[in-house]
Design a protein around this motif. Structure first.
Motif, PDB file in Angstrom:
ATOM      1  N   LEU A 180     -16.325  56.970  40.862  1.00  0.00           N
ATOM      2  CA  LEU A 180     -17.300  57.260  39.811  1.00  0.00           C
ATOM      3  C   LEU A 180     -17.905  55.980  39.241  1.00  0.00           C
ATOM      4  N   GLN A 181     -17.123  54.910  39.219  1.00  0.00           N
ATOM      5  CA  GLN A 181     -17.681  53.621  38.779  1.00  0.00           C
ATOM      6  C   GLN A 181     -18.829  53.214  39.697  1.00  0.00           C
ATOM      7  N   GLU A 182     -18.610  53.350  41.001  1.00  0.00           N
ATOM      8  CA  GLU A 182     -19.663  53.011  41.968  1.00  0.00           C
ATOM      9  C   GLU A 182     -20.897  53.870  41.758  1.00  0.00           C
ATOM     10  N   GLU A 183     -20.653  55.169  41.561  1.00  0.00           N
ATOM     11  CA  GLU A 183     -21.784  56.084  41.369  1.00  0.00           C
ATOM     12  C   GLU A 183     -22.556  55.744  40.110  1.00  0.00           C
ATOM     13  N   LEU A 184     -21.828  55.428  39.068  1.00  0.00           N
ATOM     14  CA  LEU A 184     -22.485  55.108  37.805  1.00  0.00           C
ATOM     15  C   LEU A 184     -23.366  53.864  37.951  1.00  0.00           C
ATOM     16  N   PRO A 227     -20.734  37.264  29.168  1.00  0.00           N
ATOM     17  CA  PRO A 227     -21.681  37.695  30.196  1.00  0.00           C
ATOM     18  C   PRO A 227     -20.954  37.743  31.530  1.00  0.00           C
ATOM     19  N   VAL A 228     -21.123  38.795  32.304  1.00  0.00           N
ATOM     20  CA  VAL A 228     -20.364  38.892  33.554  1.00  0.00           C
ATOM     21  C   VAL A 228     -21.047  38.077  34.664  1.00  0.00           C
ATOM     22  N   GLY A 229     -22.344  38.234  34.806  1.00  0.00           N
ATOM     23  CA  GLY A 229     -23.101  37.358  35.702  1.00  0.00           C
ATOM     24  C   GLY A 229     -22.728  37.391  37.177  1.00  0.00           C
ATOM     25  N   LEU A 230     -21.999  38.414  37.616  1.00  0.00           N
ATOM     26  CA  LEU A 230     -21.673  38.521  39.042  1.00  0.00           C
ATOM     27  C   LEU A 230     -22.763  39.327  39.740  1.00  0.00           C
ATOM     28  N   PRO A 231     -23.098  38.936  40.990  1.00  0.00           N
ATOM     29  CA  PRO A 231     -24.084  39.728  41.725  1.00  0.00           C
ATOM     30  C   PRO A 231     -23.516  41.107  42.052  1.00  0.00           C
ATOM     31  N   ARG A 232     -24.383  42.075  42.268  1.00  0.00           N
ATOM     32  CA  ARG A 232     -23.950  43.407  42.697  1.00  0.00           C
ATOM     33  C   ARG A 232     -24.355  43.605  44.145  1.00  0.00           C
ATOM     34  N   PRO A 233     -23.613  44.368  44.915  1.00  0.00           N
ATOM     35  CA  PRO A 233     -22.386  45.061  44.539  1.00  0.00           C
ATOM     36  C   PRO A 233     -21.235  44.083  44.297  1.00  0.00           C
ATOM     37  N   ARG A 234     -20.441  44.405  43.291  1.00  0.00           N
ATOM     38  CA  ARG A 234     -19.315  43.547  42.937  1.00  0.00           C
ATOM     39  C   ARG A 234     -18.083  43.931  43.734  1.00  0.00           C
ATOM     40  N   GLU A 235     -17.273  42.946  44.006  1.00  0.00           N
ATOM     41  CA  GLU A 235     -16.054  43.178  44.793  1.00  0.00           C
ATOM     42  C   GLU A 235     -14.862  42.698  43.996  1.00  0.00           C
ATOM     43  N   ARG A 236     -13.960  43.624  43.691  1.00  0.00           N
ATOM     44  CA  ARG A 236     -12.797  43.263  42.875  1.00  0.00           C
ATOM     45  C   ARG A 236     -11.896  42.235  43.549  1.00  0.00           C
ATOM     46  N   THR A 237     -12.000  42.170  44.868  1.00  0.00           N
ATOM     47  CA  THR A 237     -11.086  41.289  45.606  1.00  0.00           C
ATOM     48  C   THR A 237     -11.663  39.880  45.787  1.00  0.00           C
ATOM     49  N   ARG A 238     -12.891  39.666  45.353  1.00  0.00           N
ATOM     50  CA  ARG A 238     -13.493  38.343  45.561  1.00  0.00           C
ATOM     51  C   ARG A 238     -13.074  37.350  44.491  1.00  0.00           C
ATOM     52  N   ALA A 239     -13.174  36.055  44.836  1.00  0.00           N
ATOM     53  CA  ALA A 239     -12.747  34.989  43.928  1.00  0.00           C
ATOM     54  C   ALA A 239     -13.592  34.971  42.655  1.00  0.00           C
ATOM     55  N   ASP A 240     -14.913  35.253  42.767  1.00  0.00           N
ATOM     56  CA  ASP A 240     -15.757  35.199  41.562  1.00  0.00           C
ATOM     57  C   ASP A 240     -15.334  36.277  40.561  1.00  0.00           C
TER      58      ASP A 240
END
Ligand code: ADP
Ligand code: MG
Length: 267
Positions: A180-184, A227-240
Motif C-alpha cells: 500500500l505504501q508503493e500504491e500510495l 528533508p528526505v531528498g531521496l530519488p524515487r522509487p526509493r529502496e529500503r535496502t540502499r545505502a542512501d
C-alpha cells in the motif's frame, strides 16, 4: 488535480491546543507549532505516542480548533472540515451493508456528480487500488488490507486536493503495508494531492515523505524537520536510504530519551 481550488497549501503559525482532561485539568497537547506544507507536498509526522500528531492533523483537517495561533489553507483560516480534504483513519470506516462499489460511490453521492460519472470515477478509483474484481463484495468478505484499499479508493474517487492520513496502515501486516505504501506513492505522483501522513514507523515515513516532521511530547511540538531528498522509487535496502534512516533514528532517540525522563512513552 486541485482544479482551480487553490494549491492546497497549509500554513500553521504559533498553534496551540489545550484540552481539558476528564478530571478537569488543562493539558497542553500542542504548543508553538509553526509549519508550512506546500501544495502537492508529502509530509510525514512521526513522534512518540501522545506528542500531538493526531491533534495536529485534526486541526489541519478542521475537526479541531486551535486554542491559540492560526491554521490556514490557501491563505484562508480553516474553520471546519472541507469536503475537498479527506481524512483516512486506521479503522476503515466502511459501511458493512454496502458493497465495495457502493462504499466508494457513497462519497460521490453528496457531490454534484451525475450517476454515470460517479460510477465511472468509482470504477477508476477501484482500479487504482487493484480492487476492480472485488466491486460486488461486502466488507466482511475482505481482508484488512483490502478494506483499507476501499477506504483509499473512496477517498480518491472524490479527487481530494488534500489527503490527511492518520496511521492508516498501522493495523496491517508488513507485506500489505509495503504494497500500500508503493500504491500510495504511485497515486501521489500521478495526482499530486497534498498529503499529511501520520505514522510511528520511521521507515514508512522515509519511504513516503518528501519531508519528515519529528515531533516531541510535553508539550507536543515540532522538534525537527528532515528533508528526505531521496530519488524515487526509493529502496529500503540502499545505502542512501540507510543514511537518512540513521539520521532520523538519532534525532528520534534524543526525543525519546528526553521524553522518557518525564514519563514512559512508546512509539
Ligand atoms: P498522538 O496522535 O501523537 O498519539 P494525540 O494528538 O492523540 O497524540 O494526543 C496528544 C495529547 O492530547 C495526549 O496527551 C492526549 O491525551 C491529549 N488529547 C487528545 N485529544 C484529546 C481530547 N479530545 N480530550 C482531551 N485530551 C486529548
Ligand atoms: Mg494519534
Amino acid at each position: 488535480m486541485s482544479g482551480g481550488r487553490g494549491t492546497a497549501e497549509i500554513r500553521l503559525r504559533g498553534v496551540e491546543k489545550r484540552f481539558r482532561t476528564a478530571r478537569g485539568e488543562e493539558q497542553v497537547a500542542l504548543a508553538g507549532v509553526d509549519l508550512d506544507v506546500a501544495g502537492g507536498d508529502f509530509v510525514c509526522l512521526v513522534g512518540p505516542s501522545g506528542c500531538g500528531k493526531s491533534t495536529l492533523v485534526n486541526l489541519m483537517a478542521g475537526f479541531e480548533r486551535p486554542t491559540a495561533g492560526r491554521v490556514a489553507m490557501d491563505g484562508a483560516p480553516v474553520n471546519g472540515p472541507d469536503p475537498d480534504h479527506i481524512l483516512i483513519f486506521q479503522d476503515y470506516g466502511l459501511y458493512p451493508w454496502k458493497t465495495v462499489l457502493e462504499n466508494v460511490l457513497f462519497g460521490l453521492q453528496a457531490r454534484k456528480v451525475s450517476p454515470a460519472d460517479a460510477r465511472e470515477r468509482a470504477r477508476e478509483a477501484l482500479e487504482m487500488v487493484g480492487l476492480e474484481a472485488a466491486a460486488g463484495l461486502h466488507p466482511h468478505e475482505l481482508s484488512g488490507g483490502m478494506k483499507q484499499r476501499v477506504a483509499i479508493a473512496r477517498a480518491l474517487a472524490v479527487e481530494p486536493s488534500v489527503l490527511f492520513m492518520d496511521e492508516p496502515f498501522a493495523a496491517l501486516d508488513a507485506f500489505t503495508r509495503l504494497h500500500l505504501q508503493e500504491e500510495l506513492v504511485r497515486i501521489w505522483e500521478e495526482r499530486r494531492p497534498t498529503v499529511v501522513f501520520v505514522t510511528h514507523d520511521l521507515d514508512e515515513a522515509i519511504y513516503l515523505g518528501q519531508r519528515v516532521v519529528l515531533m516531541a511530547p510535553g508539550p507536543g511540538r515540532i522538534q525537527r524537520i528532515l528533508p528526505v531528498g531521496l530519488p524515487r522509487p526509493r529502496e529500503r535496502t540502499r545505502a542512501d536510504f540507510a543514511g537518512v534512516r540513521r539520521e532520523l533514528f538519532e534525532a528520534f532517540q534524543l526525543v525519546h530519551r528526553d521524553a522518557a525522563g518525564e514519563q514512559e512513552y512508546s512509539i
